[in-house]
Write a protein that holds these residues in place. Structure first.
Motif, PDB file in Angstrom:
ATOM      1  N   LEU A   1       0.830  -1.208   0.000  1.00 22.31           N
ATOM      2  CA  LEU A   1       0.000   0.000   0.000  1.00 22.31           C
ATOM      3  C   LEU A   1       0.860   1.252   0.000  1.00 22.31           C
ATOM      4  O   LEU A   1       1.929   1.279   0.601  1.00 22.31           O
ATOM      5  N   LYS A   2       0.364   2.259  -0.664  1.00 18.70           N
ATOM      6  CA  LYS A   2       1.039   3.561  -0.651  1.00 18.70           C
ATOM      7  C   LYS A   2       0.238   4.457   0.281  1.00 18.70           C
ATOM      8  O   LYS A   2      -0.900   4.802   0.013  1.00 18.70           O
ATOM      9  N   VAL A   3       0.885   4.800   1.397  1.00 16.81           N
ATOM     10  CA  VAL A   3       0.254   5.581   2.455  1.00 16.81           C
ATOM     11  C   VAL A   3       1.178   6.736   2.798  1.00 16.81           C
ATOM     12  O   VAL A   3       2.395   6.570   2.832  1.00 16.81           O
ATOM     13  N   ILE A   4       0.586   7.903   3.063  1.00 19.63           N
ATOM     14  CA  ILE A   4       1.397   9.026   3.514  1.00 19.63           C
ATOM     15  C   ILE A   4       0.915   9.493   4.878  1.00 19.63           C
ATOM     16  O   ILE A   4      -0.257   9.359   5.216  1.00 19.63           O
ATOM     17  N   ALA A   5       1.850  10.027   5.661  1.00 15.94           N
ATOM     18  CA  ALA A   5       1.528  10.651   6.942  1.00 15.94           C
ATOM     19  C   ALA A   5       1.399  12.143   6.679  1.00 15.94           C
ATOM     20  O   ALA A   5       2.216  12.732   5.963  1.00 15.94           O
ATOM     21  N   VAL A   6       0.362  12.747   7.258  1.00 16.68           N
ATOM     22  CA  VAL A   6       0.047  14.143   6.977  1.00 16.68           C
ATOM     23  C   VAL A   6      -0.285  14.893   8.260  1.00 16.68           C
ATOM     24  O   VAL A   6      -0.526  14.288   9.301  1.00 16.68           O
ATOM     25  N   ASP A   7      -0.332  16.208   8.147  1.00 18.03           N
ATOM     26  CA  ASP A   7      -0.910  17.050   9.186  1.00 18.03           C
ATOM     27  C   ASP A   7      -2.389  17.131   8.843  1.00 18.03           C
ATOM     28  O   ASP A   7      -2.757  17.693   7.813  1.00 18.03           O
ATOM     29  N   PRO A   8      -3.275  16.552   9.670  1.00 16.24           N
ATOM     30  CA  PRO A   8      -4.699  16.530   9.317  1.00 16.24           C
ATOM     31  C   PRO A   8      -5.344  17.910   9.218  1.00 16.24           C
ATOM     32  O   PRO A   8      -6.432  18.038   8.681  1.00 16.24           O
ATOM     33  N   LYS A   9      -4.641  18.943   9.704  1.00 10.45           N
ATOM     34  CA  LYS A   9      -5.152  20.311   9.531  1.00 10.45           C
ATOM     35  C   LYS A   9      -4.931  20.790   8.100  1.00 10.45           C
ATOM     36  O   LYS A   9      -5.599  21.702   7.640  1.00 10.45           O
ATOM     37  N   VAL A  10      -3.970  20.176   7.412  1.00  7.98           N
ATOM     38  CA  VAL A  10      -3.649  20.549   6.029  1.00  7.98           C
ATOM     39  C   VAL A  10      -4.291  19.576   5.049  1.00  7.98           C
ATOM     40  O   VAL A  10      -4.898  19.981   4.057  1.00  7.98           O
ATOM     41  N   ILE A  11      -4.149  18.273   5.300  1.00  6.82           N
ATOM     42  CA  ILE A  11      -4.726  17.226   4.444  1.00  6.82           C
ATOM     43  C   ILE A  11      -5.524  16.290   5.347  1.00  6.82           C
ATOM     44  O   ILE A  11      -4.970  15.681   6.265  1.00  6.82           O
ATOM     45  N   LYS A  12      -6.801  16.176   5.088  1.00  5.94           N
ATOM     46  CA  LYS A  12      -7.692  15.343   5.908  1.00  5.94           C
ATOM     47  C   LYS A  12      -7.313  13.867   5.773  1.00  5.94           C
ATOM     48  O   LYS A  12      -7.018  13.393   4.674  1.00  5.94           O
ATOM     49  N   LEU A  13      -7.325  13.144   6.886  1.00  7.56           N
ATOM     50  CA  LEU A  13      -7.071  11.703   6.850  1.00  7.56           C
ATOM     51  C   LEU A  13      -8.102  11.031   5.955  1.00  7.56           C
ATOM     52  O   LEU A  13      -9.284  11.374   5.980  1.00  7.56           O
ATOM     53  N   GLY A  14      -7.657  10.065   5.163  1.00  6.87           N
ATOM     54  CA  GLY A  14      -8.540   9.356   4.236  1.00  6.87           C
ATOM     55  C   GLY A  14      -8.564   9.964   2.840  1.00  6.87           C
ATOM     56  O   GLY A  14      -9.155   9.394   1.934  1.00  6.87           O
TER      57      GLY A  14
ATOM     58  N   ASP B   1      -2.022   8.377   7.811  1.00  5.63           N
ATOM     59  CA  ASP B   1      -1.258   8.393   9.050  1.00  5.63           C
ATOM     60  C   ASP B   1      -0.911   9.831   9.411  1.00  5.63           C
ATOM     61  O   ASP B   1      -1.054  10.746   8.589  1.00  5.63           O
ATOM     62  N   ILE B   2      -0.458  10.006  10.657  1.00 12.00           N
ATOM     63  CA  ILE B   2       0.037  11.302  11.117  1.00 12.00           C
ATOM     64  C   ILE B   2       1.393  11.054  11.749  1.00 12.00           C
ATOM     65  O   ILE B   2       1.792   9.906  11.937  1.00 12.00           O
ATOM     66  N   GLY B   3       2.101  12.107  12.065  1.00  8.24           N
ATOM     67  CA  GLY B   3       3.393  11.957  12.719  1.00  8.24           C
ATOM     68  C   GLY B   3       3.677  13.168  13.582  1.00  8.24           C
ATOM     69  O   GLY B   3       3.205  14.272  13.288  1.00  8.24           O
ATOM     70  N   GLY B   4       4.455  12.979  14.640  1.00  5.64           N
ATOM     71  CA  GLY B   4       4.765  14.070  15.557  1.00  5.64           C
ATOM     72  C   GLY B   4       5.464  15.240  14.896  1.00  5.64           C
ATOM     73  O   GLY B   4       5.264  16.391  15.272  1.00  5.64           O
ATOM     74  N   ALA B   5       6.303  14.955  13.901  1.00  4.11           N
ATOM     75  CA  ALA B   5       7.052  16.020  13.224  1.00  4.11           C
ATOM     76  C   ALA B   5       6.353  16.507  11.958  1.00  4.11           C
ATOM     77  O   ALA B   5       6.868  17.368  11.259  1.00  4.11           O
ATOM     78  N   ILE B   6       5.184  15.962  11.665  1.00  2.00           N
ATOM     79  CA  ILE B   6       4.466  16.329  10.442  1.00  2.00           C
ATOM     80  C   ILE B   6       3.521  17.490  10.769  1.00  2.00           C
ATOM     81  O   ILE B   6       2.397  17.285  11.242  1.00  2.00           O
TER      82      ILE B   6
END
Length: 187
Positions: A125-138, A153-158
């Motif tokens: 699968l191709k999955v990216i971690a994002v800032d959900p304030k910028v790009i909504k999860l899903g 996904d999200i990440g602490g530094a994202i």
């Protein structure tokens, strides 16, 4: 005349009864460890929103042994898939982000994304971690140099215009490094 009327009456009853049964029918899926709403939605070719609606879910959190209703007529696909060009070509927004890579095979990594995707079981699968304030999860996206993916996904530094792209192996993740890429948000 009575015979014809009787035949029409039987056809009408069968038609109405059959239509009612097919619209009311549904199947039940039992959640397994590592499942996510996204993976189940891809497997049954339905949206996460429909799964949540059918099952009165307020969040994306599901648990092993939980029973989920799948509406009738939905057949399971062979395996979850990454969004492709055929899914949608309509670009809603396009901008440049700083992209680094991550892997599910590191010390302390569970391999389970914020949306519940098990990357260790689904390394294709191709999955990216994002800032959900910028790009909504899903959200489905296209990342320059990476391809079509899902924001899962999200990440602490994202934070802000930063993303992490999932790469199955550490060596390939290191090769990716950090670079500025164009990202397209797809409808």
């Amino acid at each position: 005349m009575r015979k014809i009327l009787g035949v029409f009456m039987m056809m009408f009853i069968l038609l109405v009864t059959g239509a009612h049964e097919s619209s009311a029918a549904s199947s039940t899926y039992t959640v397994k460890k590592g499942d996510s709403l996204y993976a189940i939605s891809r497997a049954y070719n339905v949206s996460v929103a429909n799964l949540k609606s059918w099952n009165n879910l307020k969040s994306n959190i599901i648990h092993p042994n939980q029973k989920l209703t799948i509406q009738a007529g939905q057949k399971p696909a062979s395996k979850p898939s990454t969004p492709s060009r055929a899914d949608s070509d309509k670009v809603v927004r396009e901008f440049t982000v700083s992209a680094s890579a991550y892997t599910a095979n590191c010390n302390g990594c569970s391999g389970i994304t914020k949306t519940g995707i098990n990357l260790k079981r689904n390394p294709h699968l191709k999955v990216i971690a994002v800032d959900p304030k910028v790009i909504k999860l899903g959200t489905r996206v296209h990342v320059e140099g990476y391809g079509y993916a899902i924001a899962g996904d999200i990440g602490g530094a994202i934070k802000g215009n930063k993303i992490d792209v999932f790469i199955p192996t550490k060596s390939e993740a290191y090769k990716w490094g950090r670079k500025n890429v164009k990202i397209k948000i797809l409808e």
